[in-house]
Motif scaffolding. Sequence first.
Motif, PDB file in Angstrom:
ATOM      1  N   ASP A  27       1.777 -15.927  -9.340  1.00 33.36           N
ATOM      2  CA  ASP A  27       2.569 -17.164  -9.378  1.00 33.36           C
ATOM      3  C   ASP A  27       3.994 -16.932  -8.888  1.00 33.36           C
ATOM      4  O   ASP A  27       4.516 -17.711  -8.089  1.00 33.36           O
ATOM      5  CB  ASP A  27       2.600 -17.747 -10.799  1.00 33.36           C
ATOM      6  N   LEU A  28       4.606 -15.846  -9.381  1.00 33.49           N
ATOM      7  CA  LEU A  28       5.985 -15.556  -8.977  1.00 33.49           C
ATOM      8  C   LEU A  28       6.082 -15.256  -7.485  1.00 33.49           C
ATOM      9  O   LEU A  28       7.005 -15.741  -6.814  1.00 33.49           O
ATOM     10  CB  LEU A  28       6.524 -14.363  -9.769  1.00 33.49           C
ATOM     11  N   CYS A  29       5.161 -14.482  -6.979  1.00 34.89           N
ATOM     12  CA  CYS A  29       5.186 -14.148  -5.548  1.00 34.89           C
ATOM     13  C   CYS A  29       5.029 -15.404  -4.696  1.00 34.89           C
ATOM     14  O   CYS A  29       5.695 -15.548  -3.666  1.00 34.89           O
ATOM     15  CB  CYS A  29       4.104 -13.123  -5.222  1.00 34.89           C
ATOM     16  N   ALA A  30       4.176 -16.311  -5.135  1.00 34.38           N
ATOM     17  CA  ALA A  30       3.991 -17.558  -4.402  1.00 34.38           C
ATOM     18  C   ALA A  30       5.249 -18.419  -4.475  1.00 34.38           C
ATOM     19  O   ALA A  30       5.713 -18.944  -3.451  1.00 34.38           O
ATOM     20  CB  ALA A  30       2.787 -18.324  -4.956  1.00 34.38           C
ATOM     21  N   GLN A  31       5.816 -18.558  -5.678  1.00 38.75           N
ATOM     22  CA  GLN A  31       7.022 -19.382  -5.859  1.00 38.75           C
ATOM     23  C   GLN A  31       8.202 -18.854  -5.050  1.00 38.75           C
ATOM     24  O   GLN A  31       8.970 -19.615  -4.483  1.00 38.75           O
ATOM     25  CB  GLN A  31       7.441 -19.412  -7.340  1.00 38.75           C
ATOM     26  N   MET A  32       8.346 -17.529  -5.042  1.00 35.53           N
ATOM     27  CA  MET A  32       9.514 -16.911  -4.403  1.00 35.53           C
ATOM     28  C   MET A  32       9.234 -16.434  -2.985  1.00 35.53           C
ATOM     29  O   MET A  32      10.091 -15.818  -2.361  1.00 35.53           O
ATOM     30  CB  MET A  32      10.001 -15.742  -5.264  1.00 35.53           C
ATOM     31  N   GLU A  33       8.010 -16.702  -2.514  1.00 36.56           N
ATOM     32  CA  GLU A  33       7.598 -16.304  -1.161  1.00 36.56           C
ATOM     33  C   GLU A  33       7.815 -14.805  -0.924  1.00 36.56           C
ATOM     34  O   GLU A  33       8.347 -14.394   0.106  1.00 36.56           O
ATOM     35  CB  GLU A  33       8.325 -17.148  -0.116  1.00 36.56           C
ATOM     36  N   ILE A  34       7.381 -14.008  -1.892  1.00 34.84           N
ATOM     37  CA  ILE A  34       7.491 -12.552  -1.805  1.00 34.84           C
ATOM     38  C   ILE A  34       6.192 -12.019  -1.215  1.00 34.84           C
ATOM     39  O   ILE A  34       5.112 -12.292  -1.731  1.00 34.84           O
ATOM     40  CB  ILE A  34       7.728 -11.932  -3.202  1.00 34.84           C
TER      41      ILE A  34
END
Length: 74
Positions: A27-34
Amino acid sequence: MEEHFGHRRDEPLTSEDLTVCNDVLDDLCAQMEITDNKTVARLASIIIELYRQGVHEPEQLTLLAGATRDDPAA
């Protein structure tokens, strides 16, 4: 007293624990485009450390781990 607090940290994470951590990471990677592996690995280690310290709610994990990315130089 140290034994009491250190005990959980020494136990291996269960598959359920890892699922929670992985979902938060995704979720975090998707939200922050990491997308770079180094940043993903760093974020994963932060999430796991928070989890081992007793933060088990996905929303809290997301908030705390995401806060480590506030610094663009990180």
